[in-house]
Design a protein around this motif. Structure first.
Motif, mmCIF file in Angstrom:
data_model
loop_
_atom_site.group_PDB
_atom_site.id
_atom_site.type_symbol
_atom_site.label_atom_id
_atom_site.label_comp_id
_atom_site.label_asym_id
_atom_site.label_seq_id
_atom_site.Cartn_x
_atom_site.Cartn_y
_atom_site.Cartn_z
ATOM 1 N N LEU A 116 -10.241 12.510 35.165
ATOM 2 C CA LEU A 116 -11.409 13.082 34.489
ATOM 3 C C LEU A 116 -12.710 12.478 35.010
ATOM 4 C CD1 LEU A 116 -10.123 13.249 30.794
ATOM 5 C CD2 LEU A 116 -10.437 15.162 32.395
ATOM 6 N N GLN A 117 -12.625 11.257 35.557
ATOM 7 C CA GLN A 117 -13.790 10.588 36.131
ATOM 8 C C GLN A 117 -13.909 10.830 37.631
ATOM 9 O OE1 GLN A 117 -12.941 6.535 35.046
ATOM 10 N NE2 GLN A 117 -13.722 6.770 32.969
ATOM 11 N N GLY A 118 -13.006 11.659 38.168
ATOM 12 C CA GLY A 118 -13.027 11.934 39.608
ATOM 13 C C GLY A 118 -12.477 10.788 40.439
ATOM 14 N N LYS A 119 -11.648 9.944 39.818
ATOM 15 C CA LYS A 119 -11.103 8.775 40.517
ATOM 16 C C LYS A 119 -9.580 8.816 40.532
ATOM 17 C CE LYS A 119 -14.914 5.816 38.905
ATOM 18 N NZ LYS A 119 -15.255 4.595 38.124
ATOM 19 N N SER A 120 -9.002 8.103 41.482
ATOM 20 C CA SER A 120 -7.555 7.946 41.548
ATOM 21 C C SER A 120 -7.210 6.482 41.306
ATOM 22 C CB SER A 120 -7.009 8.401 42.907
ATOM 23 O OG SER A 120 -5.656 8.022 43.048
ATOM 24 N N TYR A 121 -6.760 6.179 40.084
ATOM 25 C CA TYR A 121 -6.335 4.809 39.806
ATOM 26 C C TYR A 121 -5.047 4.471 40.547
ATOM 27 C CZ TYR A 121 -9.799 4.677 36.035
ATOM 28 O OH TYR A 121 -10.969 4.689 35.313
ATOM 29 N N LEU A 122 -4.288 5.494 40.927
ATOM 30 C CA LEU A 122 -3.064 5.270 41.687
ATOM 31 C C LEU A 122 -3.386 4.644 43.039
ATOM 32 C CD1 LEU A 122 -0.004 5.831 41.377
ATOM 33 C CD2 LEU A 122 -0.379 7.949 42.646
ATOM 34 N N ARG A 123 -4.532 5.019 43.590
ATOM 35 C CA ARG A 123 -4.941 4.490 44.890
ATOM 36 C C ARG A 123 -5.121 2.972 44.849
ATOM 37 N NH1 ARG A 123 -10.026 6.793 48.474
ATOM 38 N NH2 ARG A 123 -9.734 5.415 50.278
ATOM 39 N N TRP A 137 -5.187 11.328 47.756
ATOM 40 C CA TRP A 137 -4.948 10.496 46.571
ATOM 41 C C TRP A 137 -5.159 11.284 45.285
ATOM 42 C CZ3 TRP A 137 -2.063 6.588 46.544
ATOM 43 C CH2 TRP A 137 -2.002 5.703 47.634
ATOM 44 N N MET A 138 -6.146 12.153 45.272
ATOM 45 C CA MET A 138 -6.399 12.949 44.071
ATOM 46 C C MET A 138 -5.247 13.919 43.806
ATOM 47 S SD MET A 138 -9.135 11.765 42.792
ATOM 48 C CE MET A 138 -9.571 12.993 41.558
ATOM 49 N N ILE A 139 -4.735 14.545 44.866
ATOM 50 C CA ILE A 139 -3.594 15.460 44.702
ATOM 51 C C ILE A 139 -2.379 14.687 44.202
ATOM 52 C CG2 ILE A 139 -1.959 16.947 45.923
ATOM 53 C CD1 ILE A 139 -4.270 17.684 47.825
ATOM 54 N N LEU A 140 -2.088 13.561 44.846
ATOM 55 C CA LEU A 140 -0.926 12.758 44.452
ATOM 56 C C LEU A 140 -1.062 12.262 43.014
ATOM 57 C CD1 LEU A 140 1.739 11.411 45.218
ATOM 58 C CD2 LEU A 140 0.417 9.437 46.021
ATOM 59 N N THR A 141 -2.247 11.846 42.632
ATOM 60 C CA THR A 141 -2.468 11.340 41.273
ATOM 61 C C THR A 141 -2.241 12.432 40.244
ATOM 62 O OG1 THR A 141 -4.060 9.718 42.102
ATOM 63 C CG2 THR A 141 -4.109 10.192 39.745
ATOM 64 N N ARG A 142 -2.709 13.644 40.521
ATOM 65 C CA ARG A 142 -2.463 14.759 39.594
ATOM 66 C C ARG A 142 -0.967 15.021 39.445
ATOM 67 N NH1 ARG A 142 -7.334 16.872 41.916
ATOM 68 N NH2 ARG A 142 -6.168 17.973 43.544
ATOM 69 N N VAL A 144 1.564 12.857 40.036
ATOM 70 C CA VAL A 144 2.224 11.744 39.360
ATOM 71 C C VAL A 144 1.920 11.770 37.866
ATOM 72 C CG1 VAL A 144 2.313 9.226 39.150
ATOM 73 C CG2 VAL A 144 2.274 10.281 41.412
ATOM 74 N N CYS A 145 0.686 12.070 37.515
ATOM 75 C CA CYS A 145 0.285 12.163 36.105
ATOM 76 C C CYS A 145 1.148 13.195 35.386
ATOM 77 C CB CYS A 145 -1.189 12.525 36.010
ATOM 78 S SG CYS A 145 -1.819 12.670 34.323
ATOM 79 N N ALA A 146 1.252 14.398 35.959
ATOM 80 C CA ALA A 146 2.063 15.457 35.352
ATOM 81 C C ALA A 146 3.537 15.050 35.297
ATOM 82 C CB ALA A 146 1.898 16.752 36.140
ATOM 83 N N PHE A 147 4.018 14.408 36.359
ATOM 84 C CA PHE A 147 5.416 13.986 36.430
ATOM 85 C C PHE A 147 5.735 12.967 35.343
ATOM 86 C CE2 PHE A 147 8.773 11.341 38.600
ATOM 87 C CZ PHE A 147 9.783 12.283 38.481
ATOM 88 N N PHE A 148 4.833 12.016 35.111
ATOM 89 C CA PHE A 148 5.042 11.026 34.057
ATOM 90 C C PHE A 148 5.150 11.688 32.682
ATOM 91 C CE2 PHE A 148 3.178 7.004 36.262
ATOM 92 C CZ PHE A 148 4.368 6.860 36.948
ATOM 93 N N PHE A 149 4.311 12.676 32.434
ATOM 94 C CA PHE A 149 4.369 13.365 31.146
ATOM 95 C C PHE A 149 5.688 14.134 30.997
ATOM 96 C CE2 PHE A 149 -0.476 13.290 31.165
ATOM 97 C CZ PHE A 149 -0.530 12.268 30.239
ATOM 98 N N VAL A 150 6.169 14.722 32.097
ATOM 99 C CA VAL A 150 7.464 15.418 32.071
ATOM 100 C C VAL A 150 8.594 14.433 31.760
ATOM 101 C CG1 VAL A 150 9.170 16.622 33.492
ATOM 102 C CG2 VAL A 150 6.776 17.311 33.582
ATOM 103 N N PHE A 180 12.712 8.447 42.567
ATOM 104 C CA PHE A 180 12.930 8.354 44.014
ATOM 105 C C PHE A 180 12.752 9.722 44.674
ATOM 106 C CE2 PHE A 180 15.812 8.606 47.685
ATOM 107 C CZ PHE A 180 15.312 7.563 48.466
ATOM 108 N N ALA A 181 13.366 10.760 44.086
ATOM 109 C CA ALA A 181 13.276 12.103 44.652
ATOM 110 C C ALA A 181 11.838 12.612 44.641
ATOM 111 C CB ALA A 181 14.183 13.057 43.875
ATOM 112 N N PHE A 182 11.117 12.315 43.562
ATOM 113 C CA PHE A 182 9.722 12.774 43.470
ATOM 114 C C PHE A 182 8.894 12.251 44.632
ATOM 115 C CE2 PHE A 182 5.350 11.875 42.232
ATOM 116 C CZ PHE A 182 4.917 13.131 41.858
ATOM 117 N N PHE A 183 8.982 10.958 44.899
ATOM 118 C CA PHE A 183 8.163 10.388 45.973
ATOM 119 C C PHE A 183 8.665 10.800 47.355
ATOM 120 C CE2 PHE A 183 6.665 7.661 42.527
ATOM 121 C CZ PHE A 183 5.300 7.667 42.798
#
Length: 208
Positions: A116-123, A137-142, A144-150, A180-183
């Motif tokens: 929401l702040q335009g940042k990737s904390y994953l980076r 990084w922004m694509i990957l963060t989106r 991973v974020c969705a994957f964690f919620f799933v 493992f499969a996700f990454f």
């Protein structure tokens, strides 16, 4: 800050040993009951009582040997102590089963705030291992974020609707394989947005 290097096999034992030990112990003690101080405890609670201190010891050894723990490792051991302790104290396995849900919601929420702040904390925690452009990084963060919620939703469904044994299999193997499969499936993203090591400093400065 990067930690000291240690034998990768030893590192693997310290990181995954407690989880495997939990699984093996549960398979041996499932269905058994032990009366302690007039209270009846089943195998799941007994195994949890052993898992909590084992994880604390292994995490402490990992920190002592490497001088570093990731934020996820710290959060995991804290939540295991809290929720595992509650499960043993109240003789209720629900609390330790909630722990993965809390972990995934916590980190998914943190990543979401950054997005929401335009940042990737994953980076911040992965850029030394996987140098990528800001867009990557922004694509990957989106993702991973969705994957964690799933994963959080999946854990809630499994522990609330299935047996203790089903949840133990799910926690030990399904979640591990899923991560493992996700990454592994992100290989194309890593390749398409990879940056050369000598350009990394300029890329970081331009996008922060």
């Amino acid at each position: 800050m990067a930690g000291r290097k240690i034998n990768p096999y030893l590192k693997g034992v310290l990181e995954f040993g407690p989880i495997i030990a939990f699984f093996v112990a549960y398979m041996r003690l499932k269905g058994q009951h032990v009366a302690i101080g007039g209270t009846d405890y089943d195998g799941f609670i007994l195994v949890t009582a052993g898992f909590v201190p084992l994880l604390v010891i292994c995490t402490g050894l990992l920190w002592w040997l490497t001088g570093h723990l990731s934020k996820m490792q710290i959060a995991t051991v804290v939540l295991v102590v809290i929720f595992g302790g509650l499960s043993v104290w109240l003789n209720d396995p629900s609390f330790i089963k909630m722990k993965p849900t809390i972990i995934y919601l916590l980190f998914g929420g943190i990543l979401g705030v950054g997005l929401l702040q335009g940042k990737s904390y994953l980076r911040i925690v992965m850029e030394e291992v996987v140098p990528m452009k800001h867009e990557g990084w922004m694509i990957l963060t989106r993702r991973v974020c969705a994957f964690f919620f799933v994963l959080a939703i999946a854990n809630e469904i499994v522990w609330r609707t299935m047996s203790d044994e089903a949840w133990v299999w799910f926690k030990t193997f399904v979640l591990t394989v899923a991560l493992f499969a996700f990454f592994m499936l992100q290989a194309r993203l890593f390749r398409d947005y990879a940056i050369e090591e000598d350009a990394e400093k300029g890329e970081k400065g331009a996008n922060r």
